[in-house]
Enzyme design. Structure first.
Site, PDB file in Angstrom:
ATOM      1  N   LYS A  50     -41.170  -0.495  -8.269  1.00 53.51           N
ATOM      2  CA  LYS A  50     -40.509  -1.776  -7.959  1.00 53.51           C
ATOM      3  C   LYS A  50     -39.015  -1.575  -7.700  1.00 53.51           C
ATOM      4  O   LYS A  50     -38.237  -1.340  -8.607  1.00 53.51           O
ATOM      5  CB  LYS A  50     -40.672  -2.777  -9.104  1.00 53.51           C
ATOM      6  CG  LYS A  50     -40.306  -4.184  -8.633  1.00 53.51           C
ATOM      7  CD  LYS A  50     -39.912  -5.131  -9.738  1.00 53.51           C
ATOM      8  CE  LYS A  50     -38.446  -5.123 -10.053  1.00 53.51           C
ATOM      9  NZ  LYS A  50     -37.520  -5.580  -8.989  1.00 53.51           N
ATOM     10  N   CYS A  66     -23.586   3.872 -13.187  1.00 53.71           N
ATOM     11  CA  CYS A  66     -23.782   3.725 -14.631  1.00 53.71           C
ATOM     12  C   CYS A  66     -22.873   4.670 -15.412  1.00 53.71           C
ATOM     13  O   CYS A  66     -22.490   4.374 -16.532  1.00 53.71           O
ATOM     14  CB  CYS A  66     -25.242   3.934 -14.984  1.00 53.71           C
ATOM     15  SG  CYS A  66     -25.965   5.297 -14.088  1.00 53.71           S
ATOM     16  N   GLU A  94     -32.864   4.549 -18.378  1.00 58.95           N
ATOM     17  CA  GLU A  94     -31.526   5.013 -17.998  1.00 58.95           C
ATOM     18  C   GLU A  94     -30.695   3.755 -17.848  1.00 58.95           C
ATOM     19  O   GLU A  94     -30.913   2.970 -16.924  1.00 58.95           O
ATOM     20  CB  GLU A  94     -31.623   5.818 -16.696  1.00 58.95           C
ATOM     21  CG  GLU A  94     -30.465   6.763 -16.519  1.00 58.95           C
ATOM     22  CD  GLU A  94     -29.460   6.217 -15.551  1.00 58.95           C
ATOM     23  OE1 GLU A  94     -28.500   5.575 -16.040  1.00 58.95           O
ATOM     24  OE2 GLU A  94     -29.625   6.418 -14.344  1.00 58.95           O
ATOM     25  N   GLU A 130     -19.629  -3.125 -20.207  1.00 56.45           N
ATOM     26  CA  GLU A 130     -19.787  -2.511 -18.889  1.00 56.45           C
ATOM     27  C   GLU A 130     -19.480  -3.554 -17.820  1.00 56.45           C
ATOM     28  O   GLU A 130     -20.105  -4.607 -17.783  1.00 56.45           O
ATOM     29  CB  GLU A 130     -21.221  -1.996 -18.717  1.00 56.45           C
ATOM     30  CG  GLU A 130     -21.437  -1.335 -17.366  1.00 56.45           C
ATOM     31  CD  GLU A 130     -22.841  -0.752 -17.207  1.00 56.45           C
ATOM     32  OE1 GLU A 130     -23.815  -1.445 -17.553  1.00 56.45           O
ATOM     33  OE2 GLU A 130     -22.945   0.404 -16.744  1.00 56.45           O
TER      34      GLU A 130
HETATM   35  P1  NAP Z   1     -30.976  -5.403 -14.108  1.00 59.93           P
HETATM   36  O1  NAP Z   1     -31.169  -6.854 -14.262  1.00 59.93           O
HETATM   37  O2  NAP Z   1     -31.101  -4.530 -15.285  1.00 59.93           O
HETATM   38  O3  NAP Z   1     -31.969  -4.922 -12.951  1.00 59.93           O
HETATM   39  C1  NAP Z   1     -32.457  -3.610 -12.775  1.00 59.93           C
HETATM   40  C2  NAP Z   1     -33.893  -3.670 -12.294  1.00 59.93           C
HETATM   41  O4  NAP Z   1     -34.702  -4.295 -13.285  1.00 59.93           O
HETATM   42  C3  NAP Z   1     -34.098  -4.490 -11.022  1.00 59.93           C
HETATM   43  O5  NAP Z   1     -35.148  -3.927 -10.282  1.00 59.93           O
HETATM   44  C4  NAP Z   1     -34.502  -5.833 -11.583  1.00 59.93           C
HETATM   45  O6  NAP Z   1     -35.224  -6.609 -10.643  1.00 59.93           O
HETATM   46  C5  NAP Z   1     -35.367  -5.421 -12.746  1.00 59.93           C
HETATM   47  N1  NAP Z   1     -35.511  -6.411 -13.799  1.00 59.93           N
HETATM   48  C6  NAP Z   1     -34.695  -7.458 -14.102  1.00 59.93           C
HETATM   49  N2  NAP Z   1     -35.183  -8.142 -15.143  1.00 59.93           N
HETATM   50  C7  NAP Z   1     -36.338  -7.534 -15.516  1.00 59.93           C
HETATM   51  C8  NAP Z   1     -37.304  -7.786 -16.539  1.00 59.93           C
HETATM   52  N3  NAP Z   1     -37.192  -8.803 -17.394  1.00 59.93           N
HETATM   53  N4  NAP Z   1     -38.373  -6.946 -16.637  1.00 59.93           N
HETATM   54  C9  NAP Z   1     -38.504  -5.923 -15.802  1.00 59.93           C
HETATM   55  N5  NAP Z   1     -37.626  -5.646 -14.809  1.00 59.93           N
HETATM   56  C10 NAP Z   1     -36.544  -6.435 -14.676  1.00 59.93           C
HETATM   57  O7  NAP Z   1     -29.610  -5.137 -13.450  1.00 59.93           O
HETATM   58  P2  NAP Z   1     -28.901  -6.117 -12.422  1.00 59.93           P
HETATM   59  O8  NAP Z   1     -29.162  -7.551 -12.689  1.00 59.93           O
HETATM   60  O9  NAP Z   1     -29.255  -5.674 -11.083  1.00 59.93           O
HETATM   61  O10 NAP Z   1     -27.407  -5.795 -12.782  1.00 59.93           O
HETATM   62  C11 NAP Z   1     -26.835  -6.330 -13.988  1.00 59.93           C
HETATM   63  C12 NAP Z   1     -26.056  -5.286 -14.723  1.00 59.93           C
HETATM   64  O11 NAP Z   1     -26.890  -4.187 -15.088  1.00 59.93           O
HETATM   65  C13 NAP Z   1     -24.965  -4.613 -13.943  1.00 59.93           C
HETATM   66  O12 NAP Z   1     -23.837  -5.375 -13.806  1.00 59.93           O
HETATM   67  C14 NAP Z   1     -24.764  -3.385 -14.751  1.00 59.93           C
HETATM   68  O13 NAP Z   1     -24.023  -3.633 -15.891  1.00 59.93           O
HETATM   69  C15 NAP Z   1     -26.139  -3.008 -15.151  1.00 59.93           C
HETATM   70  N6  NAP Z   1     -26.716  -1.999 -14.252  1.00 59.93           N
HETATM   71  C16 NAP Z   1     -26.792  -0.725 -14.673  1.00 59.93           C
HETATM   72  C17 NAP Z   1     -27.337   0.242 -13.843  1.00 59.93           C
HETATM   73  C18 NAP Z   1     -27.466   1.668 -14.237  1.00 59.93           C
HETATM   74  O14 NAP Z   1     -27.680   2.505 -13.377  1.00 59.93           O
HETATM   75  N7  NAP Z   1     -27.383   2.005 -15.494  1.00 59.93           N
HETATM   76  C19 NAP Z   1     -27.773  -0.097 -12.584  1.00 59.93           C
HETATM   77  C20 NAP Z   1     -27.697  -1.429 -12.172  1.00 59.93           C
HETATM   78  C21 NAP Z   1     -27.175  -2.359 -13.027  1.00 59.93           C
HETATM   79  P3  NAP Z   1     -34.511  -7.620  -9.633  1.00 59.93           P
HETATM   80  O15 NAP Z   1     -33.082  -7.230  -9.533  1.00 59.93           O
HETATM   81  O16 NAP Z   1     -35.267  -7.414  -8.360  1.00 59.93           O
HETATM   82  O17 NAP Z   1     -34.681  -8.988 -10.193  1.00 59.93           O
END
Ligand code: NAP
Ligand code: MG
Length: 510
Positions: free
Chosen positions: A208, A317, A283, A414
């Protein structure tokens, strides 16, 4: 083709930029889900849109998976794992397919680079040089492991069966059906980090991508079929995290879930996975310290510290988001990093001269901006940046914050944007506890010419990676992952293969 001029708009529109005709076709198309080797509509026939963050304009429309589609994809992956050509293939045959996928990615380098830049916003110079080549490297590194995953023969000394002889050995076997969920910051590269080891280990996958950036994963799905992977081995199902992602994490017939994203969602994944106690690797986020000592080579350390936070707009990250500088060098380093920030060409990613593109989406811009404002409200001062830029597109200036203290939200949480907080320190023994004072432990950096100090710091920093006199160096062979709340497990290197295989012990009495 223009760049941002202060708070003004662009001089030219992105629509005028040259784009590969094939990429135009990919963005005009309606993308379906890849399930069991076929491109199919979502059962609900729902779709979602992905946008170009440089303009906010619609880029493409994609089928939107929900729990019903996830279930179809898991069934397909289960069938492909249990029957059909995949489990019957030799390890070398599997490795050849993965290698071929790497070749296909390289053959389509330019179109992947453009598609990624349009969907994510990052500069085309970066997608060409980093995202796409590293993706191919990862596949080809993992291809080489496919036929080198071995068990052991083990001498037994069972005390309660005197005189008995045994032949005991271990088999290294795949886990089965693996669910993988990735974020939007490196959409194609994160797909490779996840798919490469899963396939090398002989698993099948339901994958996904993030809704902000589904396009390169979908195009990769086409190349996976073109490479000749049997149907159902890789299924690509974009859909909302709380629906499609959660259904995948909770699915009773998924053997492992691998997730990259926020620590908050990582914790939800663990909860969802408890039903069948599937294996979990995570991660997650970071708040990585980057420590510059006064003896460092400043010609390396200053641009290094700037790139540690501003690379990929800080949407990394492991971004070096807390900059610690030894007294005496503080002004030189912070002003130097601020000067680099001011010089950065911020603009649409498709412009080859752009060094920093837009953030991925309006909600991320709002999120990052809220942090900057909270920093100001708590008394921080911007040496550079600290302003949102007028639309269209989701641009923010690269920002260096000084006059910070360890309790500020901008220092503790973060931000995931181009915002660094700077902190002076006087001794090695003072900076270590400050650097380690975080719930995270993903990356860290040390800049010094003193070899002993570099090794001491490397041992004492609580982080999965320590970069010395460099930062954000990634290689398919080098394990990456988090201490503390930055995650469970490692990606890349041969370490990751232990997390996509399991050991079976066989004990035979002779
Ligand atoms: P996120 O919400 O953690 O999303 C990452 C992935 O998980 C996306 O594919 C998202 O899908 C999915 N997801 C969201 N809620 C989920 C749930 N309840 N169950 C299973 N999968 C789920 O991250 P984001 O909203 O894109 O970004 C928010 C924050 O996360 C960022 O500002 C940053 O702090 C952090 N982040 C960290 C990393 C890293 O590499 N460590 C990468 C991205 C973001 P959808 O987006 O398609 O809804
Ligand atoms: Mg999201």
């Amino acid at each position: 083709m223009g760049h941002r001029t202060g708070m003004g708009g662009f001089m030219n529109a992105i629509a005028d930029l040259p784009v590969d005709p094939k990429v135009k076709e990919y963005t005009a198309r309606r993308w379906e889900l890849l399930i069991d080797g076929d491109w199919v509509k979502a059962k609900s026939e729902q779709t979602f849109q992905t946008h170009n963050p440089a303009t906010g304009e619609l880029l493409a429309e994609c089928a939107q998976a929900d729990e019903v589609d996830i279930d179809r994809a898991v069934r397909a992956a289960r069938r492909a794992f249990e029957t059909g050509p995949w489990p019957a293939m030799t390890a070398t045959e599997r490795g050849r397919l993965i290698w071929k996928l790497g070749d296909l990615v390289l053959e389509h380098l330019e179109e992947f680079a453009e598609l990624e830049t349009l969907d994510n916003g990052k500069p085309i110079s970066v997608t060409r040089a980093v995202d796409v080549p590293l993706t191919a490297e990862l596949f080809q590194y993992m291809a080489g492991w496919a036929n080198k995953l071995e068990g052991n023969t083990i001498p037994l000394s069972v005390p309660y069966t005197p005189g008995a002889m045994y032949h005991a050995y271990t088999l290294r076997e795949p886990l089965g059906v693996v669910g993988q969920i990735i974020p939007w910051n490196f959409p194609l590269l994160m797909a490779a980090w996840k798919l490469g080891p899963a396939l090398a280990g002989g698993n099948t996958v339901v994958f996904k991508p993030a809704e902000h950036t589904p396009l390169t994963a979908l195009r990769l799905g086409e190349l996976i079929m073109e490479a000749g992977f049997p149907k159902g081995v890789v299924n690509v199902v974009p859909g909302p995290g709380p629906i499609a992602g959660e259904a995948l994490a909770a699915h009773p017939d998924v053997d492992k879930i691998a997730f990259t994203g926020s620590t908050a969602v990582g914790k939800r994944i663990i909860g969802a996975a408890t039903g069948n106690l599937k294996k979990v690797t995570l991660e997650l986020g970071g708040k990585s310290p980057n420590v510059v000592f006064a003896d460092a080579d400043m010609d390396q350390a200053i641009p290094g510290a700037a790139s540690a936070i501003f690379f990929n707009h800080g949407q990394v990250c492991s971004a070096g988001s807390r900059l610690y500088v030894e007294d005496g060098a503080f002004d030189e380093v912070t002003e130097g990093v601020a000067e680099q920030a001011k010089q950065m060409k911020v603009g649409p990613g498709m412009d080859p001269a752009t060094e920093m593109g837009p953030l991925v989406a309006e909600e991320q811009l709002d999120r990052v901006w809220d942090y900057v404002e909270s920093g100001f409200a708590e008394g921080a001062r911007a040496l550079s940046g600290g302003r949102k830029m007028d639309g269209p597109g989701y641009f923010i200036e690269p920002t260096v914050l000084v006059d910070t203290n360890p309790n500020m939200k901008v220092v503790r949480e973060e931000i995931f944007g181009p915002v660094v907080t700077a902190h002076p320190f006087s001794r090695e023994n003072d900076v270590l506890p400050a650097a380690n004072d975080t719930i995270y432990g993903l990356g860290s950096g040390v800049w010094t010419k003193d070899l002993s100090r570099a090794h001491r710091m490397a041992e004492r920093l609580h982080a999965g990676t320590v970069w010395v006199n460099c930062y954000n160096v990634f290689d398919a062979a080098l394990p990456f992952g988090g201490y503390k709340q930055s995650g469970w497990g490692r990606e890349m290197g041969h370490e990751v293969l232990n997390l996509y295989t399991q050991i079976k012990s066989v004990c035979m009495r002779l």
